[in-house]
Design a protein around this motif. Sequence first.
Motif, PDB file in Angstrom:
ATOM      1  N   PHE A  34       3.399  14.737  27.556  1.00  0.00           N
ATOM      2  CA  PHE A  34       4.247  15.409  26.577  1.00  0.00           C
ATOM      3  C   PHE A  34       3.546  16.641  26.011  1.00  0.00           C
ATOM      4  O   PHE A  34       4.188  17.673  25.776  1.00  0.00           O
ATOM      5  N   TRP A  35       2.241  16.538  25.777  1.00  0.00           N
ATOM      6  CA  TRP A  35       1.496  17.706  25.298  1.00  0.00           C
ATOM      7  C   TRP A  35       1.573  18.853  26.306  1.00  0.00           C
ATOM      8  O   TRP A  35       1.756  20.011  25.929  1.00  0.00           O
ATOM      9  N   PHE A  36       1.443  18.522  27.577  1.00  0.00           N
ATOM     10  CA  PHE A  36       1.517  19.546  28.619  1.00  0.00           C
ATOM     11  C   PHE A  36       2.910  20.180  28.653  1.00  0.00           C
ATOM     12  O   PHE A  36       3.042  21.405  28.750  1.00  0.00           O
ATOM     13  N   ILE A  37       3.943  19.347  28.563  1.00  0.00           N
ATOM     14  CA  ILE A  37       5.317  19.858  28.609  1.00  0.00           C
ATOM     15  C   ILE A  37       5.594  20.769  27.424  1.00  0.00           C
ATOM     16  O   ILE A  37       6.097  21.894  27.579  1.00  0.00           O
ATOM     17  N   PHE A  38       5.253  20.304  26.231  1.00  0.00           N
ATOM     18  CA  PHE A  38       5.547  21.094  25.030  1.00  0.00           C
ATOM     19  C   PHE A  38       4.720  22.380  24.985  1.00  0.00           C
ATOM     20  O   PHE A  38       5.208  23.431  24.560  1.00  0.00           O
ATOM     21  N   SER A  39       3.454  22.297  25.399  1.00  0.00           N
ATOM     22  CA  SER A  39       2.616  23.504  25.376  1.00  0.00           C
ATOM     23  C   SER A  39       3.077  24.519  26.411  1.00  0.00           C
ATOM     24  O   SER A  39       2.892  25.732  26.232  1.00  0.00           O
ATOM     25  N   THR A  40       3.680  24.036  27.500  1.00  0.00           N
ATOM     26  CA  THR A  40       4.207  24.942  28.515  1.00  0.00           C
ATOM     27  C   THR A  40       5.482  25.628  28.044  1.00  0.00           C
ATOM     28  O   THR A  40       5.672  26.835  28.236  1.00  0.00           O
ATOM     29  N   LEU A  41       6.363  24.833  27.426  1.00  0.00           N
ATOM     30  CA  LEU A  41       7.641  25.384  26.973  1.00  0.00           C
ATOM     31  C   LEU A  41       7.488  26.217  25.703  1.00  0.00           C
ATOM     32  O   LEU A  41       8.261  27.148  25.469  1.00  0.00           O
ATOM     33  N   ALA A  42       6.509  25.856  24.871  1.00  0.00           N
ATOM     34  CA  ALA A  42       6.301  26.581  23.606  1.00  0.00           C
ATOM     35  C   ALA A  42       4.803  26.740  23.374  1.00  0.00           C
ATOM     36  O   ALA A  42       4.144  25.807  22.894  1.00  0.00           O
ATOM     37  N   GLY A  44       3.182  28.036  21.163  1.00  0.00           N
ATOM     38  CA  GLY A  44       2.795  27.812  19.773  1.00  0.00           C
ATOM     39  C   GLY A  44       2.468  26.378  19.454  1.00  0.00           C
ATOM     40  O   GLY A  44       1.902  26.082  18.387  1.00  0.00           O
ATOM     41  N   PHE A  45       2.774  25.467  20.369  1.00  0.00           N
ATOM     42  CA  PHE A  45       2.486  24.046  20.142  1.00  0.00           C
ATOM     43  C   PHE A  45       0.994  23.794  19.991  1.00  0.00           C
ATOM     44  O   PHE A  45       0.581  22.894  19.256  1.00  0.00           O
ATOM     45  N   LEU A  46       0.176  24.574  20.698  1.00  0.00           N
ATOM     46  CA  LEU A  46      -1.283  24.390  20.659  1.00  0.00           C
ATOM     47  C   LEU A  46      -1.968  25.351  19.699  1.00  0.00           C
ATOM     48  O   LEU A  46      -3.191  25.481  19.725  1.00  0.00           O
ATOM     49  N   SER A  47      -1.194  26.015  18.862  1.00  0.00           N
ATOM     50  CA  SER A  47      -1.810  26.891  17.867  1.00  0.00           C
ATOM     51  C   SER A  47      -2.576  26.066  16.846  1.00  0.00           C
ATOM     52  O   SER A  47      -2.288  24.876  16.633  1.00  0.00           O
ATOM     53  N   SER A  48      -3.571  26.687  16.221  1.00  0.00           N
ATOM     54  CA  SER A  48      -4.395  25.960  15.256  1.00  0.00           C
ATOM     55  C   SER A  48      -3.552  25.432  14.099  1.00  0.00           C
ATOM     56  O   SER A  48      -3.782  24.311  13.616  1.00  0.00           O
ATOM     57  N   PHE A  49      -2.569  26.213  13.668  1.00  0.00           N
ATOM     58  CA  PHE A  49      -1.730  25.759  12.561  1.00  0.00           C
ATOM     59  C   PHE A  49      -0.916  24.539  12.959  1.00  0.00           C
ATOM     60  O   PHE A  49      -0.814  23.565  12.198  1.00  0.00           O
ATOM     61  N   ASN A  50      -0.316  24.559  14.168  1.00  0.00           N
ATOM     62  CA  ASN A  50       0.510  23.423  14.577  1.00  0.00           C
ATOM     63  C   ASN A  50      -0.332  22.175  14.811  1.00  0.00           C
ATOM     64  O   ASN A  50       0.097  21.057  14.508  1.00  0.00           O
ATOM     65  N   LEU A  51      -1.549  22.355  15.379  1.00  0.00           N
ATOM     66  CA  LEU A  51      -2.426  21.200  15.566  1.00  0.00           C
ATOM     67  C   LEU A  51      -2.828  20.589  14.231  1.00  0.00           C
ATOM     68  O   LEU A  51      -2.913  19.363  14.091  1.00  0.00           O
ATOM     69  N   TYR A  52      -3.054  21.445  13.240  1.00  0.00           N
ATOM     70  CA  TYR A  52      -3.386  20.951  11.905  1.00  0.00           C
ATOM     71  C   TYR A  52      -2.205  20.194  11.311  1.00  0.00           C
ATOM     72  O   TYR A  52      -2.363  19.091  10.762  1.00  0.00           O
ATOM     73  N   THR A 290       4.534  11.226  16.883  1.00  0.00           N
ATOM     74  CA  THR A 290       4.232  12.503  16.232  1.00  0.00           C
ATOM     75  C   THR A 290       4.356  13.668  17.205  1.00  0.00           C
ATOM     76  O   THR A 290       4.857  14.740  16.855  1.00  0.00           O
ATOM     77  N   THR A 291       3.899  13.466  18.436  1.00  0.00           N
ATOM     78  CA  THR A 291       3.965  14.523  19.440  1.00  0.00           C
ATOM     79  C   THR A 291       5.409  14.913  19.739  1.00  0.00           C
ATOM     80  O   THR A 291       5.742  16.103  19.811  1.00  0.00           O
ATOM     81  N   ILE A 292       6.264  13.919  19.912  1.00  0.00           N
ATOM     82  CA  ILE A 292       7.676  14.211  20.203  1.00  0.00           C
ATOM     83  C   ILE A 292       8.323  14.933  19.031  1.00  0.00           C
ATOM     84  O   ILE A 292       9.052  15.915  19.212  1.00  0.00           O
ATOM     85  N   ARG A 293       8.043  14.460  17.816  1.00  0.00           N
ATOM     86  CA  ARG A 293       8.627  15.110  16.642  1.00  0.00           C
ATOM     87  C   ARG A 293       8.152  16.557  16.530  1.00  0.00           C
ATOM     88  O   ARG A 293       8.958  17.474  16.316  1.00  0.00           O
ATOM     89  N   SER A 294       6.856  16.778  16.681  1.00  0.00           N
ATOM     90  CA  SER A 294       6.307  18.128  16.558  1.00  0.00           C
ATOM     91  C   SER A 294       6.816  19.027  17.674  1.00  0.00           C
ATOM     92  O   SER A 294       7.151  20.198  17.446  1.00  0.00           O
ATOM     93  N   GLY A 295       6.880  18.496  18.891  1.00  0.00           N
ATOM     94  CA  GLY A 295       7.340  19.295  20.020  1.00  0.00           C
ATOM     95  C   GLY A 295       8.781  19.732  19.869  1.00  0.00           C
ATOM     96  O   GLY A 295       9.123  20.894  20.129  1.00  0.00           O
ATOM     97  N   LEU A 296       9.635  18.827  19.431  1.00  0.00           N
ATOM     98  CA  LEU A 296      11.039  19.182  19.221  1.00  0.00           C
ATOM     99  C   LEU A 296      11.185  20.200  18.096  1.00  0.00           C
ATOM    100  O   LEU A 296      12.056  21.076  18.154  1.00  0.00           O
TER     101      LEU A 296
END
Length: 337
Positions: A34-42, A44-52, A290-296
């Motif tokens: 899911f991390w790979f999918i969300f980071s590919t589509l968006a 910003g998913f792996l930005s420092s702010f979103n990770l925080y 949490t990953t699914i919620r954040s990714g969506l």
Amino acid sequence: MSETTGPASPVRNRRPFLGGASGQVGLLAIVAIFWFIFSTLAPGFLSSFNLYALGRSLAVDIVIGFSQMVVLATGGMNLAVGSIGVCAVMAAGFLLQDLGLPISVGFAGALLLGGALGWLNGFAIVKTGVNAFIITLASASLFLGAMLILTKAVPYNGLPPEIGAFGRARLFGIVSPLLIIAIAIGAALVVLYRFTALGRQILAAGANPRAAAMSGVPVDRVIVISHVLSGMLAAAAGLMVVTRLGAAMPATGGEEWLLPSFLGPVLGGTLLSGGSVAVIGTMIGAALVTTIRSGLLVLQIGNFWLQLFLGLILLFAVLVDRYRSVYAERRSVGVKS
């Protein structure tokens, strides 16, 4: 460290599935996908702010999962997790803003209230013999309704600024101290269930209450203790939300916590039938939620899709739990024969 089982339970045979180490590795792999999918589509998913932000949300989801896990260990459930969390949040707001008490006292009072409400649930269950589903379903409405009447659903926005400052703090730039607290709570639960007599009694009572009682385990007492612990953990999750918002909001918790409270433990390997807990698995299961919620959220997909995904995942987890139970029973019969 990932799973602890009661001595009278056949669940040791179930380790090859979702409750065991291999199952948790598989669950972790799903989170990574899911991390790979969300980071590919968006990106910003792996930005420092979103990770925080993801870490702060994960801390709350982990503790919510723990609050349900400790009751599932006894073979029961607590549908009042969200309502207890709301009551603790508003109690903290009242103690801190209206009474002007120190932060430590206000938070301690909220935790004690959560434990007291959990005690009421446990006491009612053991004294009436009514299923935990009915008792906690009724108490969820009772606690929430009483809180709304007493507080008139007015938020507390004048809390000490130190609370919000702690919730916004960052360690190493991206790690929230709330996540460290959640991990510390998990470590304490591992110690409880693996290295203490009380933890072993709880698991034995969940695995086979009658056999546990015949062995001298105070089954009623450990059920009440588990509900007290559940209430305090629900209150702790509520206080985490208070630090995130810097305010005590009546919208915290409620029904929104119900699905996540079951998803983390059940996905992680805690058995619905009782007698086994998976602390590490619960944390990984919460990470999936949490990953699914954040990714969506990053993909700007509507919240109703989140409820759909969480419902499907919970249904899948329950079916897997049922399959584990049937497999374990058949294997146990095969070993005996």
